[in-house]
Design a protein around this motif. Sequence first.
Motif, mmCIF file in Angstrom:
data_model
loop_
_atom_site.group_PDB
_atom_site.id
_atom_site.type_symbol
_atom_site.label_atom_id
_atom_site.label_comp_id
_atom_site.label_asym_id
_atom_site.label_seq_id
_atom_site.Cartn_x
_atom_site.Cartn_y
_atom_site.Cartn_z
ATOM 1 N N VAL A 9 0.849 -1.198 0.000
ATOM 2 C CA VAL A 9 0.000 0.000 0.000
ATOM 3 C C VAL A 9 0.886 1.250 0.000
ATOM 4 N N ARG A 10 1.922 1.251 0.832
ATOM 5 C CA ARG A 10 2.836 2.404 0.876
ATOM 6 C C ARG A 10 3.539 2.597 -0.474
ATOM 7 N N GLU A 11 3.951 1.504 -1.094
ATOM 8 C CA GLU A 11 4.615 1.607 -2.399
ATOM 9 C C GLU A 11 3.664 2.190 -3.434
ATOM 10 N N LEU A 12 2.419 1.757 -3.418
ATOM 11 C CA LEU A 12 1.427 2.263 -4.354
ATOM 12 C C LEU A 12 1.164 3.749 -4.120
ATOM 13 N N MET A 13 1.022 4.146 -2.856
ATOM 14 C CA MET A 13 0.798 5.565 -2.540
ATOM 15 C C MET A 13 1.999 6.410 -2.980
ATOM 16 N N LYS A 14 3.202 5.902 -2.776
ATOM 17 C CA LYS A 14 4.408 6.624 -3.172
ATOM 18 C C LYS A 14 4.467 6.764 -4.697
ATOM 19 N N ALA A 15 4.060 5.715 -5.419
ATOM 20 C CA ALA A 15 4.067 5.772 -6.883
ATOM 21 C C ALA A 15 3.086 6.820 -7.392
ATOM 22 N N VAL A 16 1.934 6.957 -6.720
ATOM 23 C CA VAL A 16 0.962 7.996 -7.112
ATOM 24 C C VAL A 16 1.533 9.371 -6.789
ATOM 25 N N GLU A 17 2.105 9.522 -5.598
ATOM 26 C CA GLU A 17 2.679 10.811 -5.190
ATOM 27 C C GLU A 17 3.820 11.250 -6.101
ATOM 28 N N ASN A 18 4.615 10.295 -6.574
ATOM 29 C CA ASN A 18 5.753 10.609 -7.453
ATOM 30 C C ASN A 18 5.356 10.727 -8.921
ATOM 31 N N GLY A 19 4.102 10.493 -9.224
ATOM 32 C CA GLY A 19 3.645 10.602 -10.604
ATOM 33 C C GLY A 19 4.000 9.401 -11.473
ATOM 34 N N LYS A 20 4.482 8.338 -10.855
ATOM 35 C CA LYS A 20 4.825 7.128 -11.617
ATOM 36 C C LYS A 20 3.555 6.503 -12.194
ATOM 37 N N ILE A 21 2.470 6.540 -11.421
ATOM 38 C CA ILE A 21 1.147 6.136 -11.898
ATOM 39 C C ILE A 21 0.156 7.186 -11.426
ATOM 40 N N SER A 22 -0.996 7.234 -12.091
ATOM 41 C CA SER A 22 -1.992 8.238 -11.696
ATOM 42 C C SER A 22 -3.042 7.613 -10.781
ATOM 43 N N GLU A 23 -3.721 8.471 -10.053
ATOM 44 C CA GLU A 23 -4.804 7.991 -9.203
ATOM 45 C C GLU A 23 -5.902 7.377 -10.064
ATOM 46 N N ALA A 24 -6.084 7.896 -11.273
ATOM 47 C CA ALA A 24 -7.074 7.333 -12.205
ATOM 48 C C ALA A 24 -6.708 5.893 -12.575
ATOM 49 N N ASP A 25 -5.384 5.611 -12.713
ATOM 50 C CA ASP A 25 -4.949 4.232 -12.991
ATOM 51 C C ASP A 25 -5.341 3.300 -11.837
#
Length: 187
Positions: A9-25
């Motif tokens: 969950v933390r990795e996923l949140m970090k990826a959204v925060e860093n723009g690696k993936i979007s919240e829409a994804d």
Amino acid sequence: MPFPGDDSVRELMKAVENGKISEADVDARLDELLTLVFDTHAAVQSHSRTFDADAHHTLARRAAAESLALLKNENDLLPLAEGAKAGEKVAVIGDFAKTPRYQGAGSSAVNSIKVDTFLDCLKESGLASVGFAPGFDRQGKPDAAKQAEAVALAQKAEVVLLCLGLDEIKESEGLDRGDMRLADNQI
């Protein structure tokens, strides 16, 4: 793959925060997951709770037989049933003949209703067996007594069938093998 704890969950949140993936994804994947959950739930609820275990087992045996691949057959040794002289003595050595390992561990573990062992299948084959010896401790160190028993049995036979492999500890979910070697106690 989800893992106990909140690391994924933390990795996923970090990826959204860093723009690696979007919240829409993330939302799109969640929508797909929820659709699968609801469709599967409905199908499971409306489906029969019974099945023909023997028919499933017969199908599994057929699939296994049709998917075998023989890499080498020196001097046309196989098949034993057709090529063996009447009464040819066969010895079976190896713990896996009695306790097969037919799947992985972790989340790939399946509680099978019926499992054929190599020894069961040998009885069906009509070959003359002089016996079975484990030959090694499946997850242990070399065992001189088990090795001696296996050698003595092999000396009584014209054909020795070895059932060797990797134990459940050596190959599991989240653990890759570093080589293709058998355990030292099986060599």
